[in-house]
Design an enzyme around this catalytic site. Structure first.
Site, PDB file in Angstrom:
ATOM      1  N   VAL A   1      12.805   1.935  -2.591  1.00 40.45           N
ATOM      2  CA  VAL A   1      13.728   2.818  -3.333  1.00 40.45           C
ATOM      3  C   VAL A   1      14.118   2.095  -4.613  1.00 40.45           C
ATOM      4  CG1 VAL A   1      15.902   4.091  -3.265  1.00 40.45           C
ATOM      5  CG2 VAL A   1      14.705   3.588  -1.138  1.00 40.45           C
TER       6      VAL A   1
ATOM      7  N   LYS B   1      13.137   8.648  -0.108  1.00 44.93           N
ATOM      8  CA  LYS B   1      14.026   7.588  -0.603  1.00 44.93           C
ATOM      9  C   LYS B   1      15.454   7.823  -0.116  1.00 44.93           C
ATOM     10  CE  LYS B   1      11.315   6.471  -4.676  1.00 44.93           C
ATOM     11  NZ  LYS B   1      11.031   6.842  -6.066  1.00 44.93           N
TER      12      LYS B   1
ATOM     13  N   LYS C   1       6.801   3.427   1.779  1.00 43.85           N
ATOM     14  CA  LYS C   1       7.985   4.140   2.281  1.00 43.85           C
ATOM     15  C   LYS C   1       7.786   4.761   3.656  1.00 43.85           C
ATOM     16  CE  LYS C   1       8.434   6.369  -1.839  1.00 43.85           C
ATOM     17  NZ  LYS C   1       8.114   5.382  -2.840  1.00 43.85           N
TER      18      LYS C   1
ATOM     19  N   THR D   1       0.868  -1.186   0.000  1.00 40.99           N
ATOM     20  CA  THR D   1       0.000   0.000   0.000  1.00 40.99           C
ATOM     21  C   THR D   1       0.900   1.229   0.000  1.00 40.99           C
ATOM     22  OG1 THR D   1      -0.019   0.433   2.377  1.00 40.99           O
ATOM     23  CG2 THR D   1      -1.550  -1.238   1.583  1.00 40.99           C
TER      24      THR D   1
ATOM     25  N   ALA E   1      12.365   0.725  -6.945  1.00 39.12           N
ATOM     26  CA  ALA E   1      11.543  -0.451  -7.284  1.00 39.12           C
ATOM     27  C   ALA E   1      12.382  -1.724  -7.238  1.00 39.12           C
ATOM     28  CB  ALA E   1      10.860  -0.254  -8.635  1.00 39.12           C
TER      29      ALA E   1
ATOM     30  N   GLU F   1       1.881  11.140 -10.501  1.00 35.93           N
ATOM     31  CA  GLU F   1       0.763  10.897  -9.582  1.00 35.93           C
ATOM     32  C   GLU F   1      -0.420  11.685 -10.124  1.00 35.93           C
ATOM     33  OE1 GLU F   1       0.716   8.942  -6.880  1.00 35.93           O
ATOM     34  OE2 GLU F   1       2.798   8.390  -7.243  1.00 35.93           O
TER      35      GLU F   1
END
Ligand code: ADP
Ligand code: ASP
Ligand code: MG
Length: 778
Positions: A566, A639, A536, A512, A568, A624
């Site tokens: 971080v 990250k 994260k 999520t 992927a 986004e």
């Protein structure tokens, strides 16, 4: 009114500090509840030594052991109540009485041994009073009467009515009286039994055995680091373990609970927040595997035995016995110290076939014993252990040799025969988008994972509903089952489900992007759940919270992987860990950590309007829904913080300087509102780009960490870089991590590739899951 009985073992009462912890736990009890105590620390062992010195007429030894007892108890009492206390004076009277009886050859064993428990009960009750918890103490010789080796349950129930309803009742464990009022004991570790007896007499709701481990493990967690804690074990297996001499519960502990609803739990007084192990009805727990060591034993072959004679012998020795049926013969394994008594008891009906042997018992699910015996034999023989006996029967196998198994051999057996077979329960949170791909890949991964250890999907969670099934969810129809059966689930219900899962290992996979969900991580850890997160938030949470979570996980031997948070699927976290594990020191990390910002950086040029480029990226699904989430740089900041913490730096988000890829005037309102001020955005970017161009440079949104300075430099923002720099020649959308270390000082180690996308992220989560399975099966 529901009542509770708590029992504290010697390990929970060994020092003043432990008494404080016990008193804290007792705060959860109310008037009418009972606390059963053992002798503090190793006091009973010391009293046994005193008895043997006395028995052997070793007068010097008697004096020395009495001095030892005195030192230990006096220090305890003085620290908790002071040396002027009534308890102190009472203790000195007891010691004088013991010395006097020893001097006149009038000492009785059970009477002597009873003192350990008497001292504990008195001390705890007075200490509770001192800290204003109303408590009184009882001598269980007034409550538990034994006649011809049988407890008089009816009479004892009536006697227990003297316990007070408005105070905590601290009761001595281990001891009782016979009908003449003489002291008898219930056998070593007998306080567990006292506690369940009292539970029955008081019609209590539950009995909790507080000890120094977090519950019942697959083997002694003090000897084997990877011992697995079980949430639930069946009464049958608990009883078998006890009969095989395992100390965690006394063999008779369960007898009083038969046909009652009284719950029995083993918990740690050293970590009272942790769940313990529930001992439940046989059909309510899967059969588990255990290893338990057998120290210095004699093996007798009985020629004329029956269950009744073994029971009688067990009472005589005050020690549980587990016979072995081998090829029509009955073998009896007893601690060597009882060898002579056994020989005398059975006379010509018992033949000593081995003496002073040690080894291990494996308790397992039915059917697997012969195979386990065979594998264990091979493993022990490889360790050059000469076996003096190896047998199996329903529920267990026994292997005996000349030496007690050391931790390393025990660990080896455990790794091969126990850990490898523990099932891993998997709960996936967030099953849209990346989660969906993860599940479809899980189908083909399962076979590979199952070669490491059995893996079962037991939960699927979306933000509003979930499908939870402890028995397992078939992957082939997971989404259909979810659509049909998913229910609204509160966090409390989810935690309860996790707590109850009857698996050796559990993992929650958080795909999520919910901060709310990440706040549950400490709860997951409390309930022994490993975590894999693409989320994260937890990794970048406030430092105290983060460090507490880490500490809790370390204490409980739990693993947490978040490689995909971080880059992927890019193996950045692996690379950092590997370099550090091999002795390198990382000095700098920089790069482009956002696919969106990478794409924007690569495509922007002065002939374009930046706002139009952002809109184009948004339409392509590269940003986004509100592109300001990308442009703010907060995601990149998170990250960089995750990577910094991977390097052991104690930083917070605020310690990372952040400048956004937009002017502050665009921060408020909706994205559509922000677009009304697009000129501001375009001007902001154009000015910076012109400035860069003047210097022959180009703009990129980069993260930078430099650990060589004090304080470290950690920042995220737009930077004018040379067009030849690795961050500038990047394929649009890719991430790049440029790592400098002592070994990669001038020529950096570079990891580059797609840093976002459903497939690669899901594959990265699989990589974490595979790693976890590998670790758990090692
Ligand atoms: P207490 O003093 O609380 O009665 P014990 O010493 O009798 O405690 O029993 C707890 C000890 O049992 C632990 O410290 C641990 O070393 C040992 N032990 C052996 N096997 C196991 C197991 N399978 N699970 C938990 N503890 C075990
Ligand atoms: N104190 C006793 C023993 O050491 C009883 C107990 O601890 O349960 O065996
Ligand atoms: Mg014990």
């Amino acid at each position: 009114m529901t009542k509770q009985v708590y029992k504290f073992g010697g390990s929970s009462l060994s020092s003043a500090k432990r008494y404080h912890a016990v008193a804290n736990i007792c705060h959860h009890l109310k008037g009418g509840d009972a606390v059963v105590v053992s002798a503090a620390g190793k006091t009973t062992d010391t009293l046994v030594r005193l008895w043997s010195c006395y028995h052997n007429q070793d007068h010097k030894g008697v004096g020395e052991v009495i001095a030892l007892l005195k030192d230990h108890q006096c220090a305890l009492i003085a620290e908790l109540l002071g040396d002027k206390s009534e308890v102190y004076a009472h203790f000195i009277d007891d010691i004088n009485a013991i010395s006097q009886r020893a001097g006149c050859a009038e000492l009785e064993q059970a009477w002597l041994l009873a003192h350990g428990e008497l001292w504990s009960a008195r001390l705890l009750a007075h200490y509770l009073n001192k800290i204003e918890v109303a408590a009184c103490h009882f001598d269980s010789r007034d409550l538990f009467i034994v006649a011809q080796n049988n407890l008089k349950h009816e009479e004892n129930t009536a006697r227990c009515q003297v316990l007070k309803n408005d105070q905590l009742n601290v009761v001595t464990g281990f001891i009782a009286s016979d009908e003449n009022g003489s002291t008898v004991t219930l056998g070593r570790n007998g306080s567990d039994y006292s506690a369940t007896l009292l539970g029955k007499y008081l019609n209590a709701d539950s009995v909790t055995i507080w000890t120094d481990t977090q519950g019942v493990y697959s083997t002694d967690p003090r000897k084997v680091e990877k011992a697995v804690k079980y949430n639930k074990i069946s009464q049958q297996q608990a009883q078998l373990l006890a009969r095989l001499g395992n100390p965690v519960l006394h063999a008779k502990t369960l007898t009083p609970l038969k046909d009652s609803d009284i719950k029995l739990v083993v918990r740690s007084s050293y970590d009272s927040h942790s769940d313990g192990t529930k001992v439940v009805a046989n059909e309510q727990a899967k059969a588990k595997r255990f290893l338990t060591t057998l120290a210095s034993s004699d093996v007798f072959q009985l020629t004329n035995s029956n269950k009744e004679s073994i029971r009688e012998l067990s009472i005589l020795l005050q020690h549980p016995l587990q016979p072995l049926e081998v090829d029509g013969n009955t073998l009896l394994l007893v601690p060597s110290q009882f060898g002579e008594q056994v020989a005398a008891f059975y006379q010509e009906h018992a033949v000593l076939i081995e003496s002073n042997v040690s080894g291990v018992a494996i308790v397992s699910e039915p059917g697997s014993e012969p195979q386990l015996l065979k594998s264990a034999k091979q493993l022990l023989e490889k360790q050059s252990m000469t076996l003096r006996g190896a047998w199996s029967q329903d529920g267990f196998a026994i292997l005996l040799g000349d030496q007690l198994l050391e931790s390393d051999t025990l660990s080896l057996l455990h790794d091969e025969l126990i850990s490898a077979k523990q099932e891993l329960a998997v709960i996936v949170a967030g099953i849209g988008n990346v989660g969906e791909v993860f599940l479809s890949q899980l189908n083909s991964q399962l076979e590979r994972l199952n070669t490491l250890l059995p893996v079962k999907l037991v939960g699927l969670l979306r933000s509003t509903s979930s499908l939870l099934n402890g028995q397992g969810i078939a992957l082939s129809s997971a989404s259909e089952q979810f659509n049909e059966h998913a229910k609204t689930t509160t966090s409390e219900q989810l935690i309860e489900f996790i707590k109850e899962l009857d698996y050796g290992h559990k993992v929650i996979i958080d795909i999520t992007a919910s901060e709310q969900f990440s706040l549950l991580y400490p709860e997951f850890a409390l309930h022994d759940c490993h975590i894999i997160s693409a989320n994260k938030y937890a990794g970048t949470a406030e430092l105290d919270w983060y460090e507490n979570l880490r500490r809790l996980q370390t204490e409980k031997g739990l693993l947490w992987r978040y490689n995909t948070s971080v880059g992927a699927g890019l193996p950045i976290n692996f690379a950092l860990k590997d370099l550090q594990n091999s002795g390198d020191k990382i000095t700098k990390i920089s790069g482009v950590f956002s696919g969106t910002l990478s794409w924007l950086g690569a495509h922007y040029s002065l002939d374009k309007k930046f706002s139009e480029l952002v809109e184009q990226a948004r339409e392509l699904g590269f940003t986004e829904p509100d592109p300001r989430e990308d442009l703010s740089g907060r995601d990149v900041q998170r990250k960089l913080l995750i990577l910094a913490r991977e390097l052991g730096l104690s930083l917070n988000l605020d310690d990372i300087e952040l400048s956004a890829w937009m002017p502050t005037e665009l921060a408020n309102g909706t994205w559509q509102d922000a677009l009304t001020k697009r000129d501001l955005l375009d001007k902001f970017v154009e000015e910076l780009a012109l400035e860069a161009e003047k210097n022959g440079k180009t703009l990129r949104y980069v993260a930078e960490l430099d650990t060589t300075t004090k304080p470290v430099i950690a920042k995220v923002g737009l930077k004018a870089v040379s067009p030849n720099a690795a961050v500038a020649t990047l394929t649009p959308g890719d991430n790049i991590f440029v790592i400098n270390s002592v070994w990669y000082e001038n020529n950096a180690l570079i990891i580059q590739g797609p840093g976002a996308g459903r497939e690669v992220t899901a594959a990265g989560v699989h990589s974490d899951l595979y790693w976890l399975c590998h670790k758990l099966s090692e």
